[in-house]
Design a protein around this motif. Sequence first.
Motif, PDB file in Angstrom:
ATOM      1  N   GLY A  98       0.764  -1.238   0.000  1.00  0.00           N
ATOM      2  CA  GLY A  98       0.000   0.000   0.000  1.00  0.00           C
ATOM      3  C   GLY A  98       0.792   1.284   0.000  1.00  0.00           C
ATOM      4  O   GLY A  98       0.206   2.367  -0.071  1.00  0.00           O
ATOM      5  N   ILE A  99       2.126   1.220   0.097  1.00  0.00           N
ATOM      6  CA  ILE A  99       2.941   2.435   0.110  1.00  0.00           C
ATOM      7  C   ILE A  99       3.419   2.729  -1.303  1.00  0.00           C
ATOM      8  O   ILE A  99       3.907   1.839  -2.004  1.00  0.00           O
ATOM      9  CB  ILE A  99       4.148   2.299   1.041  1.00  0.00           C
ATOM     10  CG1 ILE A  99       3.691   2.032   2.476  1.00  0.00           C
ATOM     11  CG2 ILE A  99       5.020   3.548   0.995  1.00  0.00           C
ATOM     12  CD1 ILE A  99       4.831   1.783   3.450  1.00  0.00           C
ATOM     13  N   GLY A 100       3.281   3.976  -1.730  1.00  0.00           N
ATOM     14  CA  GLY A 100       3.753   4.340  -3.064  1.00  0.00           C
ATOM     15  C   GLY A 100       3.468   5.791  -3.360  1.00  0.00           C
ATOM     16  O   GLY A 100       3.351   6.627  -2.453  1.00  0.00           O
ATOM     17  N   ARG A 101       3.357   6.095  -4.666  1.00  0.00           N
ATOM     18  CA  ARG A 101       3.098   7.463  -5.110  1.00  0.00           C
ATOM     19  C   ARG A 101       2.025   7.438  -6.195  1.00  0.00           C
ATOM     20  O   ARG A 101       1.853   6.438  -6.904  1.00  0.00           O
ATOM     21  CB  ARG A 101       4.360   8.125  -5.667  1.00  0.00           C
ATOM     22  CG  ARG A 101       5.496   8.296  -4.666  1.00  0.00           C
ATOM     23  CD  ARG A 101       6.646   9.076  -5.288  1.00  0.00           C
ATOM     24  NE  ARG A 101       7.827   9.051  -4.453  1.00  0.00           N
ATOM     25  CZ  ARG A 101       8.113   9.945  -3.501  1.00  0.00           C
ATOM     26  NH1 ARG A 101       7.246  10.925  -3.264  1.00  0.00           N
ATOM     27  NH2 ARG A 101       9.221   9.866  -2.791  1.00  0.00           N
ATOM     28  N   ALA A 102       1.350   8.560  -6.314  1.00  0.00           N
ATOM     29  CA  ALA A 102       0.446   8.786  -7.440  1.00  0.00           C
ATOM     30  C   ALA A 102       1.211   9.555  -8.503  1.00  0.00           C
ATOM     31  O   ALA A 102       1.781  10.609  -8.223  1.00  0.00           O
ATOM     32  CB  ALA A 102      -0.778   9.581  -6.989  1.00  0.00           C
ATOM     33  N   GLU A 103       1.208   9.017  -9.694  1.00  0.00           N
ATOM     34  CA  GLU A 103       1.941   9.636 -10.811  1.00  0.00           C
ATOM     35  C   GLU A 103       0.955   9.991 -11.902  1.00  0.00           C
ATOM     36  O   GLU A 103       0.069   9.204 -12.237  1.00  0.00           O
ATOM     37  CB  GLU A 103       2.980   8.646 -11.339  1.00  0.00           C
ATOM     38  CG  GLU A 103       3.857   9.171 -12.445  1.00  0.00           C
ATOM     39  CD  GLU A 103       4.888   8.140 -12.863  1.00  0.00           C
ATOM     40  OE1 GLU A 103       4.599   7.351 -13.808  1.00  0.00           O
ATOM     41  OE2 GLU A 103       5.975   8.089 -12.239  1.00  0.00           O
ATOM     42  N   ARG A 104       1.078  11.182 -12.460  1.00  0.00           N
ATOM     43  CA  ARG A 104       0.195  11.581 -13.556  1.00  0.00           C
ATOM     44  C   ARG A 104       0.445  10.701 -14.772  1.00  0.00           C
ATOM     45  O   ARG A 104       1.583  10.369 -15.102  1.00  0.00           O
ATOM     46  CB  ARG A 104       0.418  13.052 -13.906  1.00  0.00           C
ATOM     47  CG  ARG A 104       0.086  13.994 -12.749  1.00  0.00           C
ATOM     48  CD  ARG A 104       0.084  15.452 -13.208  1.00  0.00           C
ATOM     49  NE  ARG A 104       0.096  16.354 -12.063  1.00  0.00           N
ATOM     50  CZ  ARG A 104      -0.976  16.699 -11.369  1.00  0.00           C
ATOM     51  NH1 ARG A 104      -2.163  16.197 -11.700  1.00  0.00           N
ATOM     52  NH2 ARG A 104      -0.872  17.528 -10.331  1.00  0.00           N
ATOM     53  N   ALA A 105      -0.637  10.322 -15.440  1.00  0.00           N
ATOM     54  CA  ALA A 105      -0.563   9.480 -16.639  1.00  0.00           C
ATOM     55  C   ALA A 105      -1.618   9.990 -17.609  1.00  0.00           C
ATOM     56  O   ALA A 105      -2.794   9.640 -17.500  1.00  0.00           O
ATOM     57  CB  ALA A 105      -0.797   8.013 -16.287  1.00  0.00           C
ATOM     58  N   GLY A 106      -1.195  10.847 -18.534  1.00  0.00           N
ATOM     59  CA  GLY A 106      -2.150  11.481 -19.428  1.00  0.00           C
ATOM     60  C   GLY A 106      -3.065  12.379 -18.621  1.00  0.00           C
ATOM     61  O   GLY A 106      -2.620  13.204 -17.830  1.00  0.00           O
ATOM     62  N   GLY A 107      -4.367  12.183 -18.778  1.00  0.00           N
ATOM     63  CA  GLY A 107      -5.325  12.977 -18.015  1.00  0.00           C
ATOM     64  C   GLY A 107      -5.735  12.340 -16.712  1.00  0.00           C
ATOM     65  O   GLY A 107      -6.661  12.826 -16.057  1.00  0.00           O
ATOM     66  N   ALA A 108      -5.050  11.260 -16.314  1.00  0.00           N
ATOM     67  CA  ALA A 108      -5.411  10.546 -15.086  1.00  0.00           C
ATOM     68  C   ALA A 108      -4.140  10.266 -14.290  1.00  0.00           C
ATOM     69  O   ALA A 108      -3.185  11.050 -14.317  1.00  0.00           O
ATOM     70  CB  ALA A 108      -6.167   9.272 -15.417  1.00  0.00           C
ATOM     71  N   TYR A 109      -4.121   9.109 -13.591  1.00  0.00           N
ATOM     72  CA  TYR A 109      -3.018   8.801 -12.690  1.00  0.00           C
ATOM     73  C   TYR A 109      -2.722   7.307 -12.740  1.00  0.00           C
ATOM     74  O   TYR A 109      -3.492   6.514 -13.264  1.00  0.00           O
ATOM     75  CB  TYR A 109      -3.373   9.184 -11.234  1.00  0.00           C
ATOM     76  CG  TYR A 109      -3.746  10.641 -11.089  1.00  0.00           C
ATOM     77  CD1 TYR A 109      -2.792  11.599 -10.783  1.00  0.00           C
ATOM     78  CD2 TYR A 109      -5.083  11.057 -11.261  1.00  0.00           C
ATOM     79  CE1 TYR A 109      -3.136  12.934 -10.648  1.00  0.00           C
ATOM     80  CE2 TYR A 109      -5.422  12.395 -11.119  1.00  0.00           C
ATOM     81  CZ  TYR A 109      -4.441  13.325 -10.821  1.00  0.00           C
ATOM     82  OH  TYR A 109      -4.781  14.650 -10.704  1.00  0.00           O
ATOM     83  N   ARG A 110      -1.581   6.939 -12.181  1.00  0.00           N
ATOM     84  CA  ARG A 110      -1.306   5.532 -11.925  1.00  0.00           C
ATOM     85  C   ARG A 110      -0.601   5.424 -10.575  1.00  0.00           C
ATOM     86  O   ARG A 110       0.051   6.373 -10.118  1.00  0.00           O
ATOM     87  CB  ARG A 110      -0.454   4.906 -13.037  1.00  0.00           C
ATOM     88  CG  ARG A 110       0.886   5.535 -13.263  1.00  0.00           C
ATOM     89  CD  ARG A 110       1.706   4.726 -14.295  1.00  0.00           C
ATOM     90  NE  ARG A 110       2.827   5.520 -14.778  1.00  0.00           N
ATOM     91  CZ  ARG A 110       2.909   6.014 -16.010  1.00  0.00           C
ATOM     92  NH1 ARG A 110       1.953   5.790 -16.891  1.00  0.00           N
ATOM     93  NH2 ARG A 110       3.963   6.739 -16.381  1.00  0.00           N
ATOM     94  N   PHE A 111      -0.762   4.274  -9.956  1.00  0.00           N
ATOM     95  CA  PHE A 111      -0.137   4.012  -8.661  1.00  0.00           C
ATOM     96  C   PHE A 111       1.205   3.354  -8.884  1.00  0.00           C
ATOM     97  O   PHE A 111       1.323   2.332  -9.585  1.00  0.00           O
ATOM     98  CB  PHE A 111      -1.032   3.100  -7.816  1.00  0.00           C
ATOM     99  CG  PHE A 111      -0.411   2.692  -6.497  1.00  0.00           C
ATOM    100  CD1 PHE A 111      -0.107   3.652  -5.548  1.00  0.00           C
ATOM    101  CD2 PHE A 111      -0.147   1.358  -6.226  1.00  0.00           C
ATOM    102  CE1 PHE A 111       0.465   3.288  -4.330  1.00  0.00           C
ATOM    103  CE2 PHE A 111       0.420   0.989  -5.007  1.00  0.00           C
ATOM    104  CZ  PHE A 111       0.722   1.955  -4.063  1.00  0.00           C
ATOM    105  N   ILE A 112       2.249   3.926  -8.293  1.00  0.00           N
ATOM    106  CA  ILE A 112       3.594   3.372  -8.353  1.00  0.00           C
ATOM    107  C   ILE A 112       3.965   2.921  -6.952  1.00  0.00           C
ATOM    108  O   ILE A 112       4.192   3.743  -6.051  1.00  0.00           O
ATOM    109  CB  ILE A 112       4.621   4.405  -8.851  1.00  0.00           C
ATOM    110  CG1 ILE A 112       4.177   5.015 -10.188  1.00  0.00           C
ATOM    111  CG2 ILE A 112       5.997   3.767  -8.973  1.00  0.00           C
ATOM    112  CD1 ILE A 112       4.061   4.026 -11.317  1.00  0.00           C
ATOM    113  N   ALA A 113       4.014   1.614  -6.742  1.00  0.00           N
ATOM    114  CA  ALA A 113       4.292   1.073  -5.410  1.00  0.00           C
ATOM    115  C   ALA A 113       5.765   1.175  -5.100  1.00  0.00           C
ATOM    116  O   ALA A 113       6.637   1.080  -5.976  1.00  0.00           O
ATOM    117  CB  ALA A 113       3.840  -0.386  -5.330  1.00  0.00           C
ATOM    118  N   ASP A 114       6.068   1.381  -3.811  1.00  0.00           N
ATOM    119  CA  ASP A 114       7.444   1.270  -3.329  1.00  0.00           C
ATOM    120  C   ASP A 114       7.731  -0.188  -3.055  1.00  0.00           C
ATOM    121  O   ASP A 114       7.224  -0.761  -2.081  1.00  0.00           O
ATOM    122  CB  ASP A 114       7.616   2.063  -2.031  1.00  0.00           C
ATOM    123  CG  ASP A 114       7.709   3.554  -2.262  1.00  0.00           C
ATOM    124  OD1 ASP A 114       7.947   3.965  -3.412  1.00  0.00           O
ATOM    125  OD2 ASP A 114       7.522   4.315  -1.296  1.00  0.00           O
TER     126      ASP A 114
END
Length: 303
Positions: free
Chosen positions: A286-302
């Motif tokens: 559950g730990i990570g970052r929100a990264e912009r992806a076009g007009g939305a986002y994706r979850f990048i886990a640590d």
Amino acid sequence: MLSRRQFLAASAAAALPLSGHRVWSAASLELGAARLDTLSDGMLMLPGDFILGGMPEDELAGIIARHGLSRDQLTPPCNVTLLRDGTNTILFDVGAGPDFQPSAGKLGEALDALGVTIEDITHVLFTHAHPDHLWGLLDEFDEPLFPNAEFMIGAAEMDYWMDPDTVASIGEARATFAIGAQRRLEVIADQLRRLEEGDEALPGIVARLTPGHTPGHMGFEIAAGGDPVMVVGDAIGNHHIAFEQPGWASGSDQDQDLAAATRLALLDRLAGERMRLVGFHLPDGGIGRAERAGGAYRFIADI
């Protein structure tokens, strides 16, 4: 801030079957002198429509395929956050306990794997009062499971669940949620501190109102170590729809429009500030970052 993945008590985990297989895992962060761990409370078994019902099926199909999901059943993990700063040992939510779903309620085993006892817990901060976050509060004698802890919850959240009209107004599918929340919150009412937006729950931990999933849902911004982390609870409830289509209404949210607005604002801030987040139902601990992806986002886990 150092991030890493750990596997905890692998040999012991092999003896704890869940659907034939169980592996304890936790994601961890060192925050200066403090340490944050996420502990598995197990997982939920949800009908797909609980979250996906009413979403546009054509667009939904692509997201389901990209993430390898089942349209019929979702099995989100449950990540309970533990923060230890050398003085305080803090839990954010307490998991489901034994009375919700057999696939959840495993927090005690995860604490054992870390060598943390229930007596060690000094504070419990609730994001909200849904069963998978609150029902692990009481032991088999209906006494608080964490005897030395101070408890905190959003004021609006407390008022909502303790309102006698909530059971009748929440809808038949969630009536047991309200009954269970009232029963548990009544037990700790005299030990419970109510939080408002911007309150400092503990030094370096600020309450952030993130309503919609429930009326008084709270996130918690942790400033330890100089690089803030946001415990988002269920304000961002999954790693697929919530990131790729954060404006879509989700059946898991009690006020769907408000929850979508909260989610959009929260993701915009998290991505813009590159702030780490901890999500209760996000993968890989559950730990990570929100990264912009076009007009939305994706979850990048640590990991």
